[in-house]
Design an enzyme around this catalytic site. Structure first.
Site, PDB file in Angstrom:
ATOM      1  N   TYR A  54     -11.217  -4.677  10.683  1.00 47.20           N
ATOM      2  CA  TYR A  54     -10.000  -3.865  10.849  1.00 47.20           C
ATOM      3  C   TYR A  54      -9.882  -3.388  12.294  1.00 47.20           C
ATOM      4  O   TYR A  54      -8.839  -3.549  12.947  1.00 47.20           O
ATOM      5  CB  TYR A  54     -10.023  -2.660   9.903  1.00 47.20           C
ATOM      6  CG  TYR A  54      -9.105  -1.544  10.353  1.00 47.20           C
ATOM      7  CD1 TYR A  54      -7.722  -1.690  10.256  1.00 47.20           C
ATOM      8  CD2 TYR A  54      -9.605  -0.371  10.923  1.00 47.20           C
ATOM      9  CE1 TYR A  54      -6.871  -0.689  10.711  1.00 47.20           C
ATOM     10  CE2 TYR A  54      -8.769   0.635  11.367  1.00 47.20           C
ATOM     11  CZ  TYR A  54      -7.400   0.472  11.270  1.00 47.20           C
ATOM     12  OH  TYR A  54      -6.561   1.463  11.730  1.00 47.20           O
ATOM     13  N   LEU A  83       6.327  -8.998   6.804  1.00 48.46           N
ATOM     14  CA  LEU A  83       6.823  -9.259   8.167  1.00 48.46           C
ATOM     15  C   LEU A  83       6.570 -10.696   8.619  1.00 48.46           C
ATOM     16  O   LEU A  83       7.222 -11.185   9.535  1.00 48.46           O
ATOM     17  CB  LEU A  83       6.130  -8.314   9.154  1.00 48.46           C
ATOM     18  CG  LEU A  83       6.570  -6.854   9.116  1.00 48.46           C
ATOM     19  CD1 LEU A  83       5.553  -5.985   9.825  1.00 48.46           C
ATOM     20  CD2 LEU A  83       7.946  -6.705   9.764  1.00 48.46           C
ATOM     21  N   THR A 133     -10.518   3.820  16.660  1.00 49.87           N
ATOM     22  CA  THR A 133     -11.594   2.888  16.325  1.00 49.87           C
ATOM     23  C   THR A 133     -11.851   1.903  17.466  1.00 49.87           C
ATOM     24  O   THR A 133     -12.954   1.348  17.561  1.00 49.87           O
ATOM     25  CB  THR A 133     -11.251   2.159  14.999  1.00 49.87           C
ATOM     26  OG1 THR A 133     -12.408   1.514  14.509  1.00 49.87           O
ATOM     27  CG2 THR A 133     -10.158   1.146  15.164  1.00 49.87           C
ATOM     28  N   LYS A 156      -7.197  -4.176  15.923  1.00 46.13           N
ATOM     29  CA  LYS A 156      -6.534  -3.248  16.848  1.00 46.13           C
ATOM     30  C   LYS A 156      -6.887  -3.603  18.294  1.00 46.13           C
ATOM     31  O   LYS A 156      -6.028  -3.580  19.176  1.00 46.13           O
ATOM     32  CB  LYS A 156      -6.918  -1.797  16.539  1.00 46.13           C
ATOM     33  CG  LYS A 156      -6.474  -1.309  15.166  1.00 46.13           C
ATOM     34  CD  LYS A 156      -4.981  -1.313  14.982  1.00 46.13           C
ATOM     35  CE  LYS A 156      -4.556  -0.770  13.630  1.00 46.13           C
ATOM     36  NZ  LYS A 156      -3.130  -0.979  13.342  1.00 46.13           N
ATOM     37  N   TYR A 173      -4.350   6.721  17.431  1.00 50.19           N
ATOM     38  CA  TYR A 173      -4.483   7.915  16.586  1.00 50.19           C
ATOM     39  C   TYR A 173      -5.956   8.215  16.376  1.00 50.19           C
ATOM     40  O   TYR A 173      -6.755   7.309  16.132  1.00 50.19           O
ATOM     41  CB  TYR A 173      -3.899   7.710  15.184  1.00 50.19           C
ATOM     42  CG  TYR A 173      -2.567   7.021  15.062  1.00 50.19           C
ATOM     43  CD1 TYR A 173      -1.560   7.167  15.997  1.00 50.19           C
ATOM     44  CD2 TYR A 173      -2.318   6.233  13.936  1.00 50.19           C
ATOM     45  CE1 TYR A 173      -0.336   6.528  15.827  1.00 50.19           C
ATOM     46  CE2 TYR A 173      -1.103   5.598  13.757  1.00 50.19           C
ATOM     47  CZ  TYR A 173      -0.117   5.744  14.717  1.00 50.19           C
ATOM     48  OH  TYR A 173       1.084   5.112  14.528  1.00 50.19           O
ATOM     49  N   SER A 224      -5.627   2.713  17.145  1.00 56.69           N
ATOM     50  CA  SER A 224      -6.561   3.625  16.494  1.00 56.69           C
ATOM     51  C   SER A 224      -7.709   3.970  17.434  1.00 56.69           C
ATOM     52  O   SER A 224      -8.099   3.156  18.284  1.00 56.69           O
ATOM     53  CB  SER A 224      -7.133   2.931  15.249  1.00 56.69           C
ATOM     54  OG  SER A 224      -8.255   3.626  14.759  1.00 56.69           O
ATOM     55  N   ASN A 257       0.829  -1.210   0.000  1.00 57.42           N
ATOM     56  CA  ASN A 257       0.000   0.000   0.000  1.00 57.42           C
ATOM     57  C   ASN A 257       0.865   1.262   0.000  1.00 57.42           C
ATOM     58  O   ASN A 257       0.465   2.284   0.535  1.00 57.42           O
ATOM     59  CB  ASN A 257      -0.922  -0.003   1.225  1.00 57.42           C
ATOM     60  CG  ASN A 257      -2.056   0.985   1.082  1.00 57.42           C
ATOM     61  OD1 ASN A 257      -2.631   1.133  -0.005  1.00 57.42           O
ATOM     62  ND2 ASN A 257      -2.373   1.699   2.149  1.00 57.42           N
TER      63      ASN A 257
END
Ligand code: NAD
Ligand code: UD1
Length: 340
Positions: free
Chosen positions: A149, A59, A126, A153, A177, A124, A35
């Protein structure tokens, strides 16, 4: 410090790399470039006058990760790599759980094998889900998220908290964030989403530069000041500085893992952000009001007090600067980064 920055070719990672270099740290990047583009790291090198080794691999390739850790002897890891598109995660949940969780497990295993004890993780807002009282505070429970998604987290925060509690000396900062926007003031690096952007600022920027016809405003009937959704937009350079402050704070942390909001503490509506961008680019931007987007909350903003008190960090840039810097990046790079 010698730092491994995963996802360092991405939006947050490239700005964070630059900030770390400017403060005297050495940075090595691992990114699979799914991305992002190599050019982001090259521009960070030219802006800083420093070399940034970029290792292009997934990774989850534990052999390559292990070899890198053996060679580089890192003092710390900043783990920004991850898949992040909310809608895509609903369509391809296994890819998101697989990538985001397994890459974190691989990083943790390599850190344990090579005795690296400092970790900063990209979480996040979120994780606060739909029902957290405002402003969002780090101790809110239970954490929940409305998309696969977001769930990655929530799950990774739990994994990191458990692993840090079990491993003597490991310290983890979980940076939540809010809505990162903006670009480096040089206009050389910025946000370059692949495909059709979903988030508000990149859509506005593409309307301004003529790549999209009009902005669709998702709902003007929310219980907010002007009826449109309100969010806590934060300049990406402030987010980058948050990583530096968190890194510097890790050794003094009492708890093995601790969450910090990276937000400004103020909310801006869709129409307010649009007006600020019109001021920045100097021309009106066409928009239509359309129905609400499913899953959106009316408003969301941070209580940034903990980061201020414990990290000595606070956001310093306002909405006008966020829009001016985004516009500089987008107008100088209308098609984003070149392929090479
Ligand atoms: P980004 O997509 O620009 O950068 C992430 C980078 O990680 C990309 O270059 C991608 O290719 C790479 N990557 C993904 N999986 C990988 C893997 N398995 N191995 C190697 N590289 C891999 O995203 P961003 O906006 O810079 O976000 C960075 C982090 O911050 C992400 O974890 C994201 O979930 C989180 N975050 C972002 C926002 C935001 O609005 N940008 C908000 C909250 C949290
Ligand atoms: C979204 C994600 C969140 C993720 C964050 C950063 C959802 C539900 N949440 O947050 O998990 O961490 O992005 O990647 O997707 N808007 C428009 N028109 C547009 C785009 C957005 O009106 O074309 C509005 C939205 O309704 C919202 C505001 O702009 O009120 C901000 O949207 P967006 O930038 O997508 O961020 P979030 O929804 O806060």
């Amino acid at each position: 410090m010698r730092i491994l920055l995963t996802g360092g070719a991405g939006y947050i990672g490239s700005h964070t790399t630059l900030t770390l270099l400017e403060h005297g740290h050495d940075v090595v990047v691992v990114d699979d470039l799914l991305n992002s583009k190599r050019a982001a790291v090259e521009r960070v090198e030219s802006l800083s006058g420093r070399t940034v080794p970029l290792h292009v691999f997934d990774l989850r390739d534990e052999t390559r990760l292990d070899q890198l850790f053996a060679r580089e002897r890192f003092d710390a890891v900043i783990h920004c790599a991850g898949l992040k598109a909310v809608g895509d995660s609903v369509a391809r949940p296994l890819d998101y759980y697989g990538n985001n969780l397994d890459s974190t497990f691989a990083v943790l295993a390599a850190m344990a094998r090579h005795d690296v004890r400092r970790l900063v993780f990209s979480s996040s807002a979120t994780v606060y889900g739909e029902n957290a009282p405002l402003p969002c505070q780090e101790d809110h429970r239970p954490l929940s998220a409305t998309s696969p998604y977001g769930q990655t987290k929530v799950m990774i925060e739990q994994v990191l908290t458990d692993v840090a509690s079990a491993r003597d000396g490991l310290r983890v900062a979980l940076l939540r964030y809010f809505n990162p926007v903006g670009a480096h003031p040089s206009g050389r690096i910025g946000e370059d989403p692949q495909g059709v952007p979903n988030n508000l600022m990149p859509v506005i920027a593409r309307v301004a530069v003529g790549r999209l016809d009009r902005l669709q405003v998702f709902g003007a009937d929310y219980p907010t000041a002007d009826g449109t959704g309100e969010r806590d937009y934060i300049h990406v350079m402030d987010v980058a500085m948050g990583h530096l402050r968190a890194l510097e704070h890790l050794d003094a942390m009492v708890q093995p893992a601790r969450a910090f909001n990276l937000g400004t503490g103020t909310a801006t509506s869709v129409l307010q952000l649009l007006a600020a961008f019109e001021r920045a680019c100097g021309h009106p931007l066409p928009y239509d009001v359309v129905p609400r987007r499913p899953g959106d909350v009316p408003a969301n903003w941070a209580d940034p007090a903990r980061a201020q008190q414990e990290l000595g960090w606070r956001a310093t840039r306002g909405i006008d600067e966020m829009c001016a810097d985004t516009w500089r990046w987008q107008s100088q790079n209308p098609s984003g980064y070149p392929e090479r």
